[in-house]
Design an enzyme around this catalytic site. Sequence first.
Site, mmCIF file in Angstrom:
data_model
loop_
_atom_site.group_PDB
_atom_site.id
_atom_site.type_symbol
_atom_site.label_atom_id
_atom_site.label_comp_id
_atom_site.label_asym_id
_atom_site.label_seq_id
_atom_site.Cartn_x
_atom_site.Cartn_y
_atom_site.Cartn_z
ATOM 1 N NE ARG A 57 14.112 -30.825 39.621
ATOM 2 C CZ ARG A 57 15.130 -31.337 38.912
ATOM 3 N NH1 ARG A 57 15.670 -30.660 37.934
ATOM 4 N NH2 ARG A 57 15.601 -32.538 39.195
ATOM 5 C CG ASP A 79 16.277 -27.537 30.168
ATOM 6 O OD1 ASP A 79 15.819 -27.875 29.059
ATOM 7 O OD2 ASP A 79 16.861 -28.342 30.938
ATOM 8 C CD GLU A 86 9.984 -30.160 33.859
ATOM 9 O OE1 GLU A 86 10.334 -28.987 33.666
ATOM 10 O OE2 GLU A 86 10.779 -31.114 33.919
ATOM 11 C CG HIS A 120 13.931 -31.115 32.741
ATOM 12 N ND1 HIS A 120 13.209 -31.212 33.894
ATOM 13 C CD2 HIS A 120 15.222 -31.304 33.115
ATOM 14 C CE1 HIS A 120 14.010 -31.468 34.918
ATOM 15 N NE2 HIS A 120 15.257 -31.534 34.457
ATOM 16 N N GLY A 123 18.783 -30.344 30.235
ATOM 17 C CA GLY A 123 20.082 -29.881 30.741
ATOM 18 C C GLY A 123 21.041 -31.021 31.027
ATOM 19 C CB ALA A 124 20.802 -33.840 33.308
HETATM 20 C C1 MLT Z 1 18.701 -33.624 37.491
HETATM 21 O O1 MLT Z 1 18.016 -33.439 38.499
HETATM 22 O O2 MLT Z 1 19.877 -34.025 37.575
HETATM 23 C C2 MLT Z 1 18.111 -33.465 36.124
HETATM 24 O O3 MLT Z 1 17.042 -32.600 36.156
HETATM 25 C C3 MLT Z 1 17.856 -34.819 35.574
HETATM 26 C C4 MLT Z 1 16.856 -34.955 34.451
HETATM 27 O O4 MLT Z 1 17.074 -34.527 33.343
HETATM 28 O O5 MLT Z 1 15.815 -35.572 34.668
#
Ligand code: MLT
Length: 317
Positions: A252, A275, A280, A303, A305-306
Amino acid sequence: MSNQTLECSTCDSTGSKPSAVILLAGSFRKQGLEALGECGCEVVLDPSLKEAALEEAISEANPDILVVRSTKVTAKMLDASENLSVIVRAGAGYDTIDVAAASKRGIFVANCPNKNSVAVAELAWSLILACDRKVPDQVIDLRNGNWNKKEYSKAKGLYGRTLGVVGLGGVGKEVILRGKAFGMEIVAWSRSLTDNVATELGITKCDSLLKVANMSDVITVHLSVTSETEHIIDEEFLHAMKDGATLINTSRGKVIDEMALVKVLQEKNIVVGLDVYQSEPTTGESEFTPEIINQSSVYGTHHVGASTEQAQDAIAM
Ligand code: MLT
């Protein structure tokens, strides 16, 4: 409902009352939608819902369950609902949801821990490797017609160097596994890390965060943001880092004091891969021009990553 993109699908083909009305205010993978249908849920899906439009959708669809990705959920939105009993964050972090306001109204907040840990760890490694080999700069130079083997032959390499992991949740552990494959020595700090767990993981436990800064060639941060972790990576930490070290953050934005980072980057040779950012956008597309991104030693991603198909499938299921 004012938003024309809203799609309603009554998933129960028998026409009987749905087991639950679910408002999905974010993109959601097909398998997950189908599975919700099989459970007899009525699904209202609109990935574009946010702010006033989300409040309106909550009031009109009157969902039992709200599922969100990056979209903020505020107390005012919760007041718009009569039936809401659960908010699901389709991800790990739930800092975008006003949990206190939800709790006050008897609404549960759930997340999907560890479902996207591998994806986030993979991005952390993309940034680590990109920083060491200056991949983005190399690409830009080649696109501009500049061959510069001389400059880009200066990478340090990772093998045998020290990786410092801050935060040992699911992502931190996946990062460690991959760090071992690169032949790195691993040191770590987290509030809950014990000697036994460190031994099990085959890593060195640091008693303080500053020790990680002192010892590591590459530091990667995997903390959730709380009042205790906000700006935990501060000016003192940044000054304690080795000259030439790399700092990665895919957790974060608020865990790093971004202003301090901008300042230290003027004074010190460190390389940064981010990231996530202190402030943001919570939307998929937006103008975004924070000072940190204009620093030549910072590589930034969006952002994401996921955001692999594998991770999003796992979250949806
Ligand atoms: C998460 O908290 O798992 C990720 O930051 C999800 C996202 O990309 O919003």
